[in-house]
Design a protein around this motif. Structure first.
Motif, mmCIF file in Angstrom:
data_model
loop_
_atom_site.group_PDB
_atom_site.id
_atom_site.type_symbol
_atom_site.label_atom_id
_atom_site.label_comp_id
_atom_site.label_asym_id
_atom_site.label_seq_id
_atom_site.Cartn_x
_atom_site.Cartn_y
_atom_site.Cartn_z
ATOM 1 N N LEU A 38 71.325 50.129 3.683
ATOM 2 C CA LEU A 38 70.351 51.025 3.069
ATOM 3 C C LEU A 38 70.529 51.096 1.556
ATOM 4 C CD1 LEU A 38 70.396 53.951 5.668
ATOM 5 C CD2 LEU A 38 68.878 51.981 5.563
ATOM 6 N N GLY A 39 71.366 50.206 1.002
ATOM 7 C CA GLY A 39 71.556 50.186 -0.441
ATOM 8 C C GLY A 39 72.137 51.476 -0.978
ATOM 9 N N SER A 40 73.036 52.087 -0.209
ATOM 10 C CA SER A 40 73.660 53.368 -0.588
ATOM 11 C C SER A 40 72.615 54.429 -0.891
ATOM 12 C CB SER A 40 74.589 53.171 -1.798
ATOM 13 O OG SER A 40 75.617 52.270 -1.484
ATOM 14 N N GLY A 41 71.465 54.318 -0.248
ATOM 15 C CA GLY A 41 70.411 55.317 -0.408
ATOM 16 C C GLY A 41 69.462 55.059 -1.562
ATOM 17 N N THR A 42 69.758 54.044 -2.392
ATOM 18 C CA THR A 42 68.943 53.808 -3.587
ATOM 19 C C THR A 42 67.536 53.318 -3.257
ATOM 20 O OG1 THR A 42 69.815 51.551 -3.762
ATOM 21 C CG2 THR A 42 70.965 53.267 -5.002
ATOM 22 N N LEU A 43 67.344 52.783 -2.050
ATOM 23 C CA LEU A 43 66.047 52.217 -1.683
ATOM 24 C C LEU A 43 65.133 53.206 -0.962
ATOM 25 C CD1 LEU A 43 67.518 48.841 -0.561
ATOM 26 C CD2 LEU A 43 65.479 48.964 -1.982
ATOM 27 N N LEU A 44 65.664 54.372 -0.643
ATOM 28 C CA LEU A 44 64.897 55.303 0.179
ATOM 29 C C LEU A 44 63.649 55.836 -0.518
ATOM 30 C CD1 LEU A 44 67.800 57.300 1.872
ATOM 31 C CD2 LEU A 44 66.459 55.405 2.804
ATOM 32 N N LYS A 45 63.632 55.777 -1.855
ATOM 33 C CA LYS A 45 62.467 56.259 -2.601
ATOM 34 C C LYS A 45 61.599 55.119 -3.119
ATOM 35 C CE LYS A 45 64.709 60.560 -4.074
ATOM 36 N NZ LYS A 45 65.108 61.416 -5.228
ATOM 37 N N ASP A 46 61.930 53.891 -2.740
ATOM 38 C CA ASP A 46 61.158 52.757 -3.232
ATOM 39 C C ASP A 46 59.711 52.846 -2.723
ATOM 40 O OD1 ASP A 46 61.515 49.763 -4.391
ATOM 41 O OD2 ASP A 46 60.101 49.785 -2.707
ATOM 42 N N PRO A 47 58.728 52.707 -3.613
ATOM 43 C CA PRO A 47 57.317 52.849 -3.189
ATOM 44 C C PRO A 47 56.869 51.788 -2.192
ATOM 45 C CG PRO A 47 57.475 52.112 -5.485
ATOM 46 C CD PRO A 47 58.841 52.542 -5.075
ATOM 47 N N VAL A 48 57.375 50.568 -2.299
ATOM 48 C CA VAL A 48 56.998 49.512 -1.354
ATOM 49 C C VAL A 48 57.509 49.857 0.037
ATOM 50 C CG1 VAL A 48 57.351 47.090 -0.712
ATOM 51 C CG2 VAL A 48 56.892 47.695 -3.101
ATOM 52 N N VAL A 49 58.777 50.238 0.109
ATOM 53 C CA VAL A 49 59.374 50.597 1.398
ATOM 54 C C VAL A 49 58.656 51.792 2.006
ATOM 55 C CG1 VAL A 49 61.465 51.429 2.530
ATOM 56 C CG2 VAL A 49 61.628 49.647 0.796
ATOM 57 N N ASN A 50 58.331 52.787 1.183
ATOM 58 C CA ASN A 50 57.688 53.990 1.695
ATOM 59 C C ASN A 50 56.240 53.739 2.126
ATOM 60 O OD1 ASN A 50 59.311 56.730 1.497
ATOM 61 N ND2 ASN A 50 60.032 55.403 -0.157
ATOM 62 N N LYS A 51 55.559 52.839 1.440
ATOM 63 C CA LYS A 51 54.194 52.486 1.848
ATOM 64 C C LYS A 51 54.207 51.851 3.239
ATOM 65 C CE LYS A 51 52.506 48.579 0.846
ATOM 66 N NZ LYS A 51 51.995 47.332 0.210
ATOM 67 N N ILE A 52 55.159 50.942 3.449
ATOM 68 C CA ILE A 52 55.277 50.275 4.745
ATOM 69 C C ILE A 52 55.723 51.266 5.814
ATOM 70 C CG2 ILE A 52 56.558 48.499 6.011
ATOM 71 C CD1 ILE A 52 56.620 46.890 3.357
ATOM 72 N N ALA A 53 56.624 52.169 5.444
ATOM 73 C CA ALA A 53 57.090 53.185 6.392
ATOM 74 C C ALA A 53 55.934 54.058 6.861
ATOM 75 C CB ALA A 53 58.177 54.032 5.746
ATOM 76 N N GLU A 54 55.087 54.446 5.939
ATOM 77 C CA GLU A 54 53.940 55.297 6.284
ATOM 78 C C GLU A 54 52.992 54.573 7.240
ATOM 79 O OE1 GLU A 54 50.379 57.847 4.048
ATOM 80 O OE2 GLU A 54 51.976 56.878 2.865
ATOM 81 N N ALA A 55 52.824 53.287 7.019
ATOM 82 C CA ALA A 55 51.921 52.502 7.878
ATOM 83 C C ALA A 55 52.416 52.436 9.318
ATOM 84 C CB ALA A 55 51.764 51.099 7.303
ATOM 85 N N HIS A 56 53.733 52.514 9.496
ATOM 86 C CA HIS A 56 54.316 52.425 10.844
ATOM 87 C C HIS A 56 54.726 53.792 11.393
ATOM 88 C CE1 HIS A 56 54.623 48.015 11.249
ATOM 89 N NE2 HIS A 56 54.775 48.004 9.934
ATOM 90 N N ASN A 57 54.459 54.842 10.605
ATOM 91 C CA ASN A 57 54.895 56.184 10.993
ATOM 92 C C ASN A 57 56.404 56.213 11.223
ATOM 93 O OD1 ASN A 57 54.482 58.928 11.527
ATOM 94 N ND2 ASN A 57 54.259 58.585 13.732
#
Length: 296
Positions: A196-215
């Motif tokens: 998880l990149g020590s949490g640094t990626l949790l706010k990444d907009p690309v990751v969050n956009k994809i997360a939202e698409a998959h709920n």
């Protein structure tokens, strides 16, 4: 998820390892005990620790609690630990020190034993001792951690057993593709620490956009990404709800385009402390003591 339904990867000696596990780096002994017990209670199988972390006794306590209170069998647990830097080099000392690790873990064997770092002038003799540990049944598989291609080649040239695993830093920000390609060409499986990149990626907009698409959450998407890259992943948390969340990554799949979007986040940047490590120790003198959770 039921323990028997977890995806597994077959190692080069036929031993099968679950593809998702719990890491306990930076956990105190008490936190490690509670986290391991909670993880096993919630269907985890793979538990990863190290003498370096200073919490093997906690891991052993958590395993015993799960066995006694939840009816989990030791044979259903896949336990990994690592040879400490300060124990490396002398064959007899490695063997003796590992006996102490088994005692702390309250077990007569581990399922995977890793050489934590390729300490200069010591890693080949350490591997010789680990080969004996494997042959004596005190480990079901042996491997390495944080080995680059040069040192892994040297280890294989001097040893008789090809490592089953190389545990490396791997997440959307760092792929270490040359190491991944080299290891796979030799049948060595890759295990990701800090997926998880020590949490640094949790706010990444690309990751969050994809997360939202998959709920799904950002963490679930990052773990799924690593899973689809064929990695064995170690997600560290002491929170039971996050453990449950991390396990819920087997009911969806990222598309090829989504995988590519996350792939493009690569920066090839190690964790802050990584470049400070010297191959014969580090500036703080690691090799003489077990690091406390807030130290390394």
């Amino acid at each position: 998820m039921n323990q028997n339904m977890q995806p597994q990867i077959e190692l080069n000696n036929g031993v099968k390892i679950p593809q998702l596990g719990l890491g306990v780096w930076k956990s105190t002994i008490e936190d490690a005990a509670n986290a391991v017990h909670a993880a096993l209670r919630n269907g985890y199988v793979l538990i990863d620790t190290a003498k370096q972390y200073g919490n093997e006794a906690g891991v052993g306590k958590g395993i015993q609690a799960a066995i006694k209170e939840d009816g989990i069998n030791r044979d259903d647990i896949f336990l990994t630990t690592k040879i400490f830097n300060g124990d490396q080099g002398d064959y007899d000392h490695v063997r003796q020190a590992f006996e102490g690790q088994l005692k702390a873990l309250q077990t007569d064997h581990v399922d995977l034993l890793l050489e934590h770092w390729p300490v200069d002038g010591k890693y080949n003799e350490t591997w010789r001792a680990m080969e004996a540990i494997l042959k004596d049944g005190q480990a079901r598989a042996i491997g390495v951690s944080n080995f680059n291609n040069e040192r892994l080649t040297d280890l294989m040239d001097h040893g008789t057993i090809i490592p089953a695993v190389n545990q490396i830093e791997f997440n959307p920000h760092i792929h270490q593709q040359k190491i991944v390609d080299f290891d796979r060409s030799h049948g060595i499986k890759l295990e990701a620490w800090s997926p998880l990149g020590s949490g640094t990626l949790l706010k990444d907009p690309v990751v969050n956009k994809i997360a939202e698409a998959h709920n799904k959450s950002a963490a679930q998407v990052e773990l799924r990404w690593g899973l689809q890259h064929g990695m064995i992943e170690l997600a560290k948390t002491i929170h039971e709800q996050r453990m449950k969340e991390n396990m819920e990554i087997f009911d969806f799949e990222l598309s090829a385009d989504e995988m590519k979007e996350i792939d493009e986040l690569d920066q090839e940047k190690h964790s802050l402390w990584y470049h400070d490590f010297q191959w014969n120790g580090n500036p703080d003198g690691i090799g003489d003591y077990v690091a406390t959770p807030d130290k390394w």
